[in-house]
Write an enzyme that holds these catalytic residues in place. Structure first.
Site, PDB file in Angstrom:
ATOM      1  N   HIS A   1       1.517  29.862  70.759  1.00  0.00           N
ATOM      2  CA  HIS A   1       0.583  29.729  69.621  1.00  0.00           C
ATOM      3  C   HIS A   1      -0.401  28.482  69.816  1.00  0.00           C
ATOM      4  CE1 HIS A   1       2.066  32.373  66.366  1.00  0.00           C
ATOM      5  NE2 HIS A   1       3.371  32.344  66.920  1.00  0.00           N
TER       6      HIS A   1
ATOM      7  N   LYS B   1      -7.963  35.582  55.754  1.00  0.00           N
ATOM      8  CA  LYS B   1      -7.463  35.503  54.182  1.00  0.00           C
ATOM      9  C   LYS B   1      -9.082  35.646  53.340  1.00  0.00           C
ATOM     10  CE  LYS B   1      -3.300  33.287  55.222  1.00  0.00           C
ATOM     11  NZ  LYS B   1      -2.457  32.186  55.430  1.00  0.00           N
TER      12      LYS B   1
ATOM     13  N   LYS C   1      -7.247  24.173  55.658  1.00  0.00           N
ATOM     14  CA  LYS C   1      -6.334  24.327  56.723  1.00  0.00           C
ATOM     15  C   LYS C   1      -5.675  22.997  57.180  1.00  0.00           C
ATOM     16  CE  LYS C   1      -9.829  25.961  58.980  1.00  0.00           C
ATOM     17  NZ  LYS C   1      -9.278  27.339  59.495  1.00  0.00           N
ATOM     18  N   ARG C   2      -4.799  23.101  57.866  1.00  0.00           N
ATOM     19  CA  ARG C   2      -4.279  21.674  58.425  1.00  0.00           C
ATOM     20  C   ARG C   2      -5.286  20.776  58.866  1.00  0.00           C
ATOM     21  NH1 ARG C   2      -2.216  20.655  63.715  1.00  0.00           N
ATOM     22  NH2 ARG C   2      -2.520  22.956  64.046  1.00  0.00           N
TER      23      ARG C   2
ATOM     24  N   THR D   1      -5.439  32.233  60.884  1.00  0.00           N
ATOM     25  CA  THR D   1      -5.300  33.159  59.860  1.00  0.00           C
ATOM     26  C   THR D   1      -6.010  33.088  58.622  1.00  0.00           C
ATOM     27  OG1 THR D   1      -3.138  32.156  59.094  1.00  0.00           O
ATOM     28  CG2 THR D   1      -2.938  34.040  60.803  1.00  0.00           C
TER      29      THR D   1
ATOM     30  N   LYS E   1      -9.907  21.015  64.379  1.00  0.00           N
ATOM     31  CA  LYS E   1     -10.533  21.901  63.441  1.00  0.00           C
ATOM     32  C   LYS E   1     -11.900  21.306  62.812  1.00  0.00           C
ATOM     33  CE  LYS E   1      -5.922  23.721  62.501  1.00  0.00           C
ATOM     34  NZ  LYS E   1      -5.924  25.229  62.795  1.00  0.00           N
TER      35      LYS E   1
END
Length: 830
Positions: free
Chosen positions: A373, A676, A564-565, A672, A570
């Site tokens: 991952h 969504k 998100k985290r 993911t 990110k």
């Protein structure tokens, strides 16, 4: 017995009450459970009493199908998928189970007849704190799809008593508080005290010889405790299949030392119990200190050994020999956390069941498959040898033997290539020496997969290149997916009703049917309905934000969302640079005509990740200034929604207009959240990273806002000597933004608060924010202009939903079953 209860039961068959799906049966069963399980009657029942009574009512219907499923599996003895994951993030169970049973409306009516609102009970439910983010949410989606596709499966993990943490924002910063998700109990689980296994830790090993002269090894542990099974039923959508999520909780083998108590050693009487229960106490302890690392290793071994012992027990009930174990089970390692399973299965087979090494290795290497991952080398788990030996001395011996045999194979294939041997070794010989868990997973698995096409390609080219060159046949791609049941049907009922009215009900099980929406993309009446659905979700989110954050936002503004985290790769701080850019433009030109936007952030930072926590502080600091500045009123709003969760995501994904997927190309495995958002009609602004690449291919380049360097350009830029300082000085608008942050404008004049972040951007910038800044700002301008054309934006939104069928987790699981697990569906009759 209350009169209302007596009337509900009058003339109703008791068996129908327990399992019936009609409004009358549900109402009678609810009152039955309220009376007999909660000891309450309607007039005095609290909200929690009502919730639990309904949960038990729904669970009764699950158990009816669970027993039928178990009987069917026992009779047919099918090949079974076992999913090993340190995290599951299922979200609330009540609404999902009502949806999968198809009884939401009769339940709503049954409760309304008693003066109870179903929505209040849904809101009351605590979310299980069994996961951190995408990894755990993916595992939960996979369990949903396995049951929906009627594939025999067991999910194994840990029943954490406390979740990772609840996030509270104080003075703009993240504060971690206890996630006590079990404080009111968990009506969905069934404890199985008879299913318990010994877990050994520490100690030493000694060589033995049996009566026949056979050599063996005996592990003499320092401590032994028990793992107890706690089961949760996972029901598929529209089918009778109920699979098992089996989580392990730790207990002392002997909980109370009576002799210590009699001596007056009251602490010593319970110390073993306290120490043992710590293992399953909290999700992912802070592993910065040595004691945190030890506990995390213990957690991983704990759930792996209990799970493998459980599989062996199940296998032995079939009457088949253990050398057929891999024919009964296909075991998926969800990342490196359960990789110790390779050594543990060898230990169980060789030491506990006296199987020869070669035969045991044949079973082991045909049992496991490994999902990677991450492309971040620092995220590939490594355990210091001294720690590993202290906790798992026998496993270290086994790993040494696996490694010696494996490296002999490498030398045969690549003679004289000592550098390759060192790179591929399971043992990293650099002091203090480490066990490389990803290498162990690769060596001990028959299949290795990434989770997006780009990610799988980069795995072969970078972090696992040597293994790909040795075993190219092992490598596959399985692009992640999410369940449309929870993330469209449950979280966005208005859109779900519109889709069902337009397409029929089949899209929930076959999302390829969504393609028919393309015919309606330009239909003015359909577009209007689409906008009304989106508007209702935006109004609902605005009300929640006002309630939780005391910030008023305009539902007509563009909802620009990044949830998100929190992590540097990110790049939430790139989003902040855009906000400050717009802020500066308005300050320099108060009459500037821009598209009104509401920027919404959500996500947690790891407790020990200082830079990520500073990013949260920056978001809140910018929000505080922007939201109070009268010059930007009506044009910009910034909100940080604390304690992001699946439950909060239910309100966020359907309300978003624009989904921010900003990761540096080549860093995100899949993502993911991007799926969504897009499934709910949000348009994506993002880089060609992770699953963004495939989402853009599916929805069309014209319906995706693309910016940024490609993965190849990122590598080349860094290799050529990236100089963010030069970009900072060359781009005056960017310089103005960074200088404003550095000046203390967003920190009450304190220039030191955000200096570490500023220094990192202009001198290091490992994730290339400044390199992508100009392209991102230009792309955001395009998005803002497009939003003003409601017909065009709505058309793009419809096409996004129409073309997202590929990203259902049902498709992902079907591919795993076909290409890796060799598992077949099996229908269950009730």
């Amino acid at each position: 017995m209350a009169e209302s209860h007596r009337k509900a039961l009058n003339g109703t068959n008791r068996e129908t009450i327990r399992t019936g799906l009609s409004e009358e049966s549900i109402r009678a069963a609810f009152l039955d459970n309220l009376f007999y399980l909660q000891g309450r009657f309607p007039e005095v029942a609290t909200l929690n009493d009502q919730y639990k009574a309904l949960a038990y009512t729904v669970r009764d219907r699950l158990l009816h199908r669970w027993v039928a499923t178990t009987r069917a599996y026992q009779k047919a003895n099918p090949r079974t998928v076992c999913y090993l994951s340190a995290e599951y993030l299922p979200g609330p169970f009540l609404g999902n189970n009502l949806l999968n049973l198809g009884i939401e409306e009769p339940t709503r009516r049954a409760l309304a007849g008693l003066g109870i609102e179903l929505d209040a009970l849904l809101e009351h439910e605590e979310e299980p704190g069994l996961g951190n983010g995408g990894l755990g949410r993916l595992a939960a989606c996979f369990m949903d799809s396995l049951a929906t596709l009627q594939v025999p499966a067991i999910g194994y993990g840990i029943r954490y008593e406390f979740g990772i943490f609840d996030q509270v924002i104080r003075d703009g910063g993240q504060v971690e508080t206890t996630d006590n998700w079990l404080r009111f109990g968990n009506p969905w689980e069934v404890r199985r005290p008879a299913i318990a296994y010994d877990v050994r830790i520490g100690g030493y090993t000694e060589q033995t010889t049996d009566a026949q002269g056979r050599f063996g090894v005996r592990w003499v542990p320092n401590e032994v405790f028990n793992g107890i099974a706690v089961d949760t039923a996972i029901l598929g959508h529209g089918v009778n299949t109920v699979n098992l999520l089996r989580l392990w909780t730790a207990e002392a083998a002997e909980g109370f030392d009576f002799h210590a108590f009699n001596r007056g050693d009251y602490y010593g009487a319970v110390v073993r119990e306290v120490r043992s229960e710590t293992i399953s106490k909290v999700l992912y302890p802070n592993d910065e200190p040595e004691i945190g690392k030890r506990l995390r290793l213990l957690q991983q071994y704990f759930f792996v050994t209990c799970s493998l012992q459980d599989m062996i027990r199940i296998h032995r009930t079939t009457g088949q020999p253990l050398d057929k174990f891999h024919e009964k089970f296909s075991v998926q390692l969800n990342d490196t956390h359960p990789a110790i399973a390779v050594a543990e299965l060898m230990r169980l087979l060789v030491d506990e069941h006296q199987m020869g090494w070669d035969a045991a290795w044949e079973v082991t290497r045909h049992t496991f498959a490994y999902t990677n991952h991450t492309l971040l080398p620092e995220a590939l788990e490594k355990w210091p040898i001294p720690l590993f030996q202290n906790v798992l001395p026998r496993h270290l011996e086994i790993i040494y033997e696996i490694n010696a045999r494996f490296l002999d194979e490498v030398r045969l294939r690549h003679p004289f290539d000592t550098a390759r041997v060192q790179r591929m070794s399971i043992i990293d010989e650099a002091p203090p020496r480490f066990v490389r868990m990803a290498h162990l997973a690769c060596v001990g698995s028959f299949a290795i997969n990434g989770v997006a096409e780009l990610h799988s390609r980069l795995l072969k080219e970078t972090v696992l290149r040597d293994f790909f060159e040795l075993w190219p046949e092992k490598f596959q791609n399985k692009t992640n997916g999410v369940t449309p049941r929870r993330f469209v049907m449950l979280s966005n009922p208005g859109l779900s009703r519109l889709l069902t009215r337009t397409l029929g009900a089949g899209w929930a099980r076959d999302p390829s049917q969504l393609r028919v929406l393309e015919r309606h993309a330009d239909d003015a009446a359909f577009q209007q309905e689409w906008r009304e659905v989106k508007r209702s979700r935006k109004e609902a989110l605005a009300a929640r934000i006002l309630d939780r954050c005391n910030v008023s936002i305009d539902p007509d503004s563009l909802f620009d969302v990044q949830a998100k985290r929190i992590h540097e790769y990110k790049r939430q701080h790139l989003n902040v640079l855009h906000i400050v850019t717009l802020y500066n433009r308005i300050k320099f030109n108060p009459g500037l005509d821009i598209t009104p936007r509401t920027f919404i952030f959500g996500g947690k930072a790891a407790p020990g990740y200082a830079m990520a926590k500073l990013m949260i502080r920056l978001i809140n600091a910018v929000a505080d200034v922007v939201n109070r500045d009268p010059d930007v009123a009506g044009r910009l709003r910034v909100v940080f929604l604390p304690n992001f969760s699946v439950k909060l995501g239910h309100g966020l994904y359907p309300a978003a207009d624009l989904s921010e997927q900003l990761s540096t190309a080549g860093k995100e495995a899949s993502g993911t959240g991007n799926m969504k958002f897009s499934m709910n009609g949000a348009l994506t602004i993002g880089t060609l990273d992770g699953a963004n690449v495939e989402i853009r291919e599916e929805v069309g380049a014209d319906n995706f806002f693309l910016f940024g360097l490609t993965a190849e350009e990122v590598v080349r830029t860094l290799a050529e000597g990236y100089r963010p300082w030069d970009i900072y000085n060359a781009n005056l608008e960017l310089k103005g933004v960074i200088d404003l942050i550095a000046s203390g404008h967003f920190s009450h004049g304190d220039r030191t608060v955000f200096q570490p972040l500023v220094d990192h951007l202009v001198w290091h910038d490992n994730y290339l924010l400044l390199a992508d800044y100009a392209g991102y700002i230009a792309c955001q301008e395009q998005a803002g202009l497009t939003y003003r054309d409601s017909r065009q934006w709505t058309r793009m939104s419809i096409l996004n939903v129409a073309r997202m069928g590929k990203f259902s987790s049902d498709r992902t699981i079907a591919e795993y079953c076909r290409d890796i697990w060799r598992a077949e569906p099996m229908a269950v009759d009730v």
